[in-house]
Write a protein that holds these residues in place. Sequence first.
Motif, PDB file in Angstrom:
ATOM      1  N   GLY A  36      33.197  41.740 -53.353  1.00 48.16           N
ATOM      2  CA  GLY A  36      34.507  41.089 -53.413  1.00 48.16           C
ATOM      3  C   GLY A  36      34.500  39.717 -52.765  1.00 48.16           C
ATOM      4  N   VAL A  37      33.871  39.623 -51.610  1.00 49.73           N
ATOM      5  CA  VAL A  37      33.779  38.336 -50.910  1.00 49.73           C
ATOM      6  C   VAL A  37      32.942  37.347 -51.732  1.00 49.73           C
ATOM      7  CG1 VAL A  37      32.836  37.212 -48.848  1.00 49.73           C
ATOM      8  CG2 VAL A  37      34.180  39.298 -48.626  1.00 49.73           C
ATOM      9  N   ALA A  38      31.874  37.825 -52.334  1.00 49.55           N
ATOM     10  CA  ALA A  38      31.038  36.964 -53.179  1.00 49.55           C
ATOM     11  C   ALA A  38      31.820  36.457 -54.385  1.00 49.55           C
ATOM     12  CB  ALA A  38      29.788  37.719 -53.623  1.00 49.55           C
ATOM     13  N   ALA A  39      32.638  37.310 -54.980  1.00 53.75           N
ATOM     14  CA  ALA A  39      33.447  36.889 -56.127  1.00 53.75           C
ATOM     15  C   ALA A  39      34.441  35.807 -55.720  1.00 53.75           C
ATOM     16  CB  ALA A  39      34.175  38.086 -56.730  1.00 53.75           C
ATOM     17  N   VAL A  40      35.064  35.964 -54.567  1.00 56.31           N
ATOM     18  CA  VAL A  40      36.016  34.947 -54.098  1.00 56.31           C
ATOM     19  C   VAL A  40      35.286  33.647 -53.767  1.00 56.31           C
ATOM     20  CG1 VAL A  40      37.637  34.357 -52.251  1.00 56.31           C
ATOM     21  CG2 VAL A  40      37.723  36.611 -53.301  1.00 56.31           C
ATOM     22  N   ALA A  41      34.139  33.737 -53.096  1.00 56.95           N
ATOM     23  CA  ALA A  41      33.374  32.535 -52.751  1.00 56.95           C
ATOM     24  C   ALA A  41      32.926  31.793 -54.017  1.00 56.95           C
ATOM     25  CB  ALA A  41      32.174  32.905 -51.894  1.00 56.95           C
ATOM     26  N   LEU A  42      32.442  32.534 -55.001  1.00 56.68           N
ATOM     27  CA  LEU A  42      32.014  31.923 -56.255  1.00 56.68           C
ATOM     28  C   LEU A  42      33.194  31.311 -56.991  1.00 56.68           C
ATOM     29  CD1 LEU A  42      29.696  31.378 -58.230  1.00 56.68           C
ATOM     30  CD2 LEU A  42      30.142  33.621 -59.237  1.00 56.68           C
ATOM     31  N   SER A  43      34.333  31.989 -56.975  1.00 59.45           N
ATOM     32  CA  SER A  43      35.505  31.445 -57.669  1.00 59.45           C
ATOM     33  C   SER A  43      35.996  30.163 -57.015  1.00 59.45           C
ATOM     34  CB  SER A  43      36.631  32.474 -57.716  1.00 59.45           C
ATOM     35  OG  SER A  43      37.206  32.637 -56.436  1.00 59.45           O
ATOM     36  N   ALA A  59      38.969  37.490 -62.640  1.00 63.63           N
ATOM     37  CA  ALA A  59      38.269  37.433 -63.917  1.00 63.63           C
ATOM     38  C   ALA A  59      36.771  37.683 -63.743  1.00 63.63           C
ATOM     39  CB  ALA A  59      38.507  36.078 -64.584  1.00 63.63           C
ATOM     40  N   LEU A  60      36.181  37.119 -62.691  1.00 62.52           N
ATOM     41  CA  LEU A  60      34.759  37.353 -62.425  1.00 62.52           C
ATOM     42  C   LEU A  60      34.482  38.826 -62.135  1.00 62.52           C
ATOM     43  CD1 LEU A  60      33.917  34.285 -60.150  1.00 62.52           C
ATOM     44  CD2 LEU A  60      33.082  34.700 -62.474  1.00 62.52           C
ATOM     45  N   THR A  61      35.360  39.446 -61.360  1.00 57.24           N
ATOM     46  CA  THR A  61      35.183  40.853 -61.013  1.00 57.24           C
ATOM     47  C   THR A  61      35.314  41.750 -62.238  1.00 57.24           C
ATOM     48  OG1 THR A  61      36.057  40.377 -58.824  1.00 57.24           O
ATOM     49  CG2 THR A  61      35.970  42.681 -59.473  1.00 57.24           C
ATOM     50  N   VAL A  62      36.315  41.484 -63.056  1.00 59.76           N
ATOM     51  CA  VAL A  62      36.503  42.274 -64.282  1.00 59.76           C
ATOM     52  C   VAL A  62      35.323  42.066 -65.229  1.00 59.76           C
ATOM     53  CG1 VAL A  62      37.953  42.535 -66.342  1.00 59.76           C
ATOM     54  CG2 VAL A  62      38.998  42.370 -64.074  1.00 59.76           C
ATOM     55  N   ALA A  63      34.839  40.832 -65.328  1.00 64.72           N
ATOM     56  CA  ALA A  63      33.684  40.557 -66.197  1.00 64.72           C
ATOM     57  C   ALA A  63      32.447  41.297 -65.700  1.00 64.72           C
ATOM     58  CB  ALA A  63      33.421  39.054 -66.251  1.00 64.72           C
ATOM     59  N   PRO A  69      28.814  48.306 -66.003  1.00 64.38           N
ATOM     60  CA  PRO A  69      29.587  49.466 -65.539  1.00 64.38           C
ATOM     61  C   PRO A  69      28.739  50.517 -64.819  1.00 64.38           C
ATOM     62  CG  PRO A  69      29.328  49.539 -67.917  1.00 64.38           C
ATOM     63  CD  PRO A  69      28.803  48.212 -67.454  1.00 64.38           C
ATOM     64  N   ALA A  70      27.535  50.743 -65.275  1.00 64.15           N
ATOM     65  CA  ALA A  70      26.702  51.769 -64.642  1.00 64.15           C
ATOM     66  C   ALA A  70      26.271  51.343 -63.238  1.00 64.15           C
ATOM     67  CB  ALA A  70      25.472  52.055 -65.501  1.00 64.15           C
ATOM     68  N   ALA A  71      26.000  50.066 -63.054  1.00 62.73           N
ATOM     69  CA  ALA A  71      25.556  49.581 -61.747  1.00 62.73           C
ATOM     70  C   ALA A  71      26.689  49.583 -60.729  1.00 62.73           C
ATOM     71  CB  ALA A  71      24.981  48.174 -61.885  1.00 62.73           C
ATOM     72  N   LEU A  72      27.913  49.328 -61.182  1.00 63.45           N
ATOM     73  CA  LEU A  72      29.049  49.245 -60.263  1.00 63.45           C
ATOM     74  C   LEU A  72      29.816  50.556 -60.123  1.00 63.45           C
ATOM     75  CD1 LEU A  72      30.375  45.690 -61.181  1.00 63.45           C
ATOM     76  CD2 LEU A  72      28.928  46.366 -59.264  1.00 63.45           C
ATOM     77  N   ALA A  73      29.539  51.526 -60.959  1.00 62.28           N
ATOM     78  CA  ALA A  73      30.245  52.811 -60.902  1.00 62.28           C
ATOM     79  C   ALA A  73      30.154  53.505 -59.546  1.00 62.28           C
ATOM     80  CB  ALA A  73      29.748  53.737 -62.012  1.00 62.28           C
ATOM     81  N   PRO A  74      28.994  53.477 -58.867  1.00 61.81           N
ATOM     82  CA  PRO A  74      28.935  54.147 -57.559  1.00 61.81           C
ATOM     83  C   PRO A  74      29.856  53.518 -56.507  1.00 61.81           C
ATOM     84  CG  PRO A  74      26.721  53.755 -58.391  1.00 61.81           C
ATOM     85  CD  PRO A  74      27.666  53.034 -59.297  1.00 61.81           C
TER      86      PRO A  74
END
Length: 131
Positions: A36-43, A59-63, A69-74
């Motif tokens: 989450g922090v990486a997504a905000v920093a990148l945005s 948008a980055l997080t949803v993308a 999906p398999a990598a982020l499911a856990p």
Amino acid sequence: AAAATGGGGEVETAEEAEDGGDEASVARLGSALALGVAAVALSRRLCPVPGYDLPVATALTVAAATAFPAALAPLTAAAEKLGTLALYLFFATAGWVGGDFGTILGGAPLLLAFLLLLYLVHLSVVLGLGA
């Protein structure tokens, strides 16, 4: 690879044995927070218009969730717990302005209008997509 067997004969993976099988282990909470922090920093780096970095982070997080999906499911359970905590913090602090009565009276109508709009849009999306 099997790391341990439980009393019921179930076989745990090494990862499940490491975090105790907890869906929201400390490692997963940390990973979800880091993403989450990486997504905000990148945005903030990518967004050319000041103030629009949070929609870009969304948008980055949803993308990322759509693409991997398999990598982020856990991380789903941990991310839900972090999201719930963030909502609790938001609701606990939404009306706090430091105790100045004049500031409270001056800002309260605008804050209430914003929150009303926020909840009405949310309700219309939920009811519109849920029907």
